[in-house]
Enzyme design. Structure first.
Site, mmCIF file in Angstrom:
data_model
loop_
_atom_site.group_PDB
_atom_site.id
_atom_site.type_symbol
_atom_site.label_atom_id
_atom_site.label_comp_id
_atom_site.label_asym_id
_atom_site.label_seq_id
_atom_site.Cartn_x
_atom_site.Cartn_y
_atom_site.Cartn_z
ATOM 1 C CG HIS A 117 -2.066 -1.000 1.070
ATOM 2 N ND1 HIS A 117 -2.850 -1.424 2.121
ATOM 3 C CD2 HIS A 117 -2.526 -1.685 -0.002
ATOM 4 C CE1 HIS A 117 -3.729 -2.318 1.692
ATOM 5 N NE2 HIS A 117 -3.552 -2.496 0.415
ATOM 6 C CB SER A 190 -4.152 -8.361 8.442
ATOM 7 O OG SER A 190 -5.000 -7.998 7.366
HETATM 8 P P1 NAD Z 1 -7.572 -3.659 10.004
HETATM 9 O O1 NAD Z 1 -7.768 -2.457 10.849
HETATM 10 O O2 NAD Z 1 -8.642 -4.061 9.062
HETATM 11 O O3 NAD Z 1 -7.303 -4.948 10.922
HETATM 12 C C1 NAD Z 1 -6.393 -4.925 11.971
HETATM 13 C C2 NAD Z 1 -6.635 -6.174 12.801
HETATM 14 O O4 NAD Z 1 -5.629 -6.229 13.802
HETATM 15 C C3 NAD Z 1 -7.981 -6.182 13.551
HETATM 16 O O5 NAD Z 1 -8.602 -7.445 13.363
HETATM 17 C C4 NAD Z 1 -7.584 -5.953 14.997
HETATM 18 O O6 NAD Z 1 -8.469 -6.563 15.918
HETATM 19 C C5 NAD Z 1 -6.227 -6.591 15.030
HETATM 20 N N1 NAD Z 1 -5.348 -6.081 16.087
HETATM 21 C C6 NAD Z 1 -5.357 -4.846 16.696
HETATM 22 N N2 NAD Z 1 -4.362 -4.760 17.593
HETATM 23 C C7 NAD Z 1 -3.704 -5.951 17.546
HETATM 24 C C8 NAD Z 1 -2.572 -6.451 18.237
HETATM 25 N N3 NAD Z 1 -1.913 -5.738 19.167
HETATM 26 N N4 NAD Z 1 -2.136 -7.698 17.940
HETATM 27 C C9 NAD Z 1 -2.785 -8.462 17.012
HETATM 28 N N5 NAD Z 1 -3.877 -8.029 16.340
HETATM 29 C C10 NAD Z 1 -4.324 -6.781 16.597
HETATM 30 O O7 NAD Z 1 -6.193 -3.468 9.287
HETATM 31 P P2 NAD Z 1 -5.633 -4.170 7.991
HETATM 32 O O8 NAD Z 1 -6.113 -5.561 7.834
HETATM 33 O O9 NAD Z 1 -4.178 -3.874 7.934
HETATM 34 O O10 NAD Z 1 -6.373 -3.280 6.913
HETATM 35 C C11 NAD Z 1 -5.704 -2.880 5.913
HETATM 36 C C12 NAD Z 1 -5.538 -1.340 5.840
HETATM 37 O O11 NAD Z 1 -5.120 -0.655 7.020
HETATM 38 C C13 NAD Z 1 -4.440 -1.103 4.896
HETATM 39 O O12 NAD Z 1 -4.928 -0.318 3.870
HETATM 40 C C14 NAD Z 1 -3.325 -0.358 5.668
HETATM 41 O O13 NAD Z 1 -2.627 0.486 4.767
HETATM 42 C C15 NAD Z 1 -4.098 0.350 6.666
HETATM 43 N N6 NAD Z 1 -3.489 0.901 7.912
HETATM 44 C C16 NAD Z 1 -2.147 0.957 8.140
HETATM 45 C C17 NAD Z 1 -1.655 1.462 9.351
HETATM 46 C C18 NAD Z 1 -0.168 1.544 9.575
HETATM 47 O O14 NAD Z 1 0.586 1.794 8.650
HETATM 48 N N7 NAD Z 1 0.265 1.303 10.820
HETATM 49 C C19 NAD Z 1 -2.546 1.880 10.340
HETATM 50 C C20 NAD Z 1 -3.920 1.824 10.065
HETATM 51 C C21 NAD Z 1 -4.368 1.293 8.858
#
Ligand code: NAD
Length: 240
Positions: A117, A190
């Site tokens: 991404h 994820s």
């Molecule tokens: P998502 O928000 O859909 O899913 C994240 C998952 O991680 C959730 O199921 C949540 O319950 C779980 N989670 C939260 N804290 C956790 C932990 N400490 N340990 C284990 N699991 C945990 O995110 P996704 O699947 O990455 O969705 C994709 C989109 O999110 C992408 O487009 C990405 O670019 C973007 N994104 C990126 C960032 C970053 O760069 N850090 C932050 C927010 C979103």
């Protein structure tokens, strides 16, 4: 114990490729997208992070990304990022494919990182293709509401994939190639709701998941650990 079982899977099913999402970075203080406390609970993604919003009102999109870039640069890798880098060093992880734009894998020491991404590392000129570093972008954002291309004067676009944009072809091709060659794909943090990336684990020989809460592919996994990324991966490393 499930960490011990994951450790055996990693040892036995090589090569292992890791796919990470926003959940691996929540312990670094970066909110994920879809949790109740996630970013989209506060702002509408289509207003601030879509290609249509960028075309309509780039200054609003940059206002969102300026704050986001500052947050992401201030964050530090946590034990999950550090453990994955150590597993790569030990020859047990071939590569990390990440949906995250925060660069924490690279900062933790991972070398083979595929950013499907994009990332905050740079911004791109939609007209002439020139790249600007994040430092250059932030310097401009101190004096104007949106950064401009130094070559042609057009408003730069964040180097991340916005909603409504295609994913970078080279990164997707590499991620698909890695997934197909993997005996084990380990998904960390994820929800596996965002396609086409959510389809990658189905290309691998087998799938293991570490995530707080359910994912779309739980039923396809040989092992699902419902636990935090940092604690679980540290326990896995200790068991290896
Ligand atoms: P998502 O928000 O859909 O899913 C994240 C998952 O991680 C959730 O199921 C949540 O319950 C779980 N989670 C939260 N804290 C956790 C932990 N400490 N340990 C284990 N699991 C945990 O995110 P996704 O699947 O990455 O969705 C994709 C989109 O999110 C992408 O487009 C990405 O670019 C973007 N994104 C990126 C960032 C970053 O760069 N850090 C932050 C927010 C979103």
């Amino acid at each position: 114990m499930s960490a011990a079982r994951l450790a055996s899977l990693i040892r036995e099913r090589q090569p292992c490729v890791v796919l990470t999402g926003a959940g691996i970075s929540t312990e670094s203080g970066i909110p994920d997208f879809r949790s109740p406390a996630g970013i989209w609970a506060e702002v509408d993604p289509f207003e601030v992070a879509s290609i249509d919003a960028f075309r309509r009102d780039p200054e609003r999109v940059w206002d969102f990304y300026r704050k986001r870039i500052h947050t992401l640069l201030a964050a530090e890798p946590n034990s999950a990022h550090v453990t994955l880098a150590a597993l790569e060093q030990a020859g047990l992880v071939e590569a990390v494919v990440t949906q995250n734009i925060d660069r924490l894998h690279t900062r933790a020491g991972s070398r083979e990182v595929v950013e499907v991404h994009g990332s905050i590392r740079s911004a791109l000129c939609p007209k002439c293709g020139r790249e600007e570093t994040v430092e250059g972008v932030l310097a401009q954002l101190d004096i104007r509401p949106a950064p401009l291309c130094e070559a042609c004067g057009a408003i730069l676009k964040p180097g991340v994939v916005l909603f409504g944009e295609l994913l970078p072809a080279a990164a997707i091709d590499r991620a698909t190639e890695l997934a197909r060659s993997a005996e084990l794909m380990l998904v960390v943090g994820s929800s596996l709701e965002v396609w086409p990336i959510a389809g990658l684990p189905l290309e691998a020989g087998s799938l293991a998941i570490v995530n707080v809460g359910p994912t779309a592919l739980d039923k396809r996994a040989v092992l699902k650990i419902d636990g935090s990324a940092g604690e679980t991966l540290a326990a896995v490393a200790a068991a290896l």
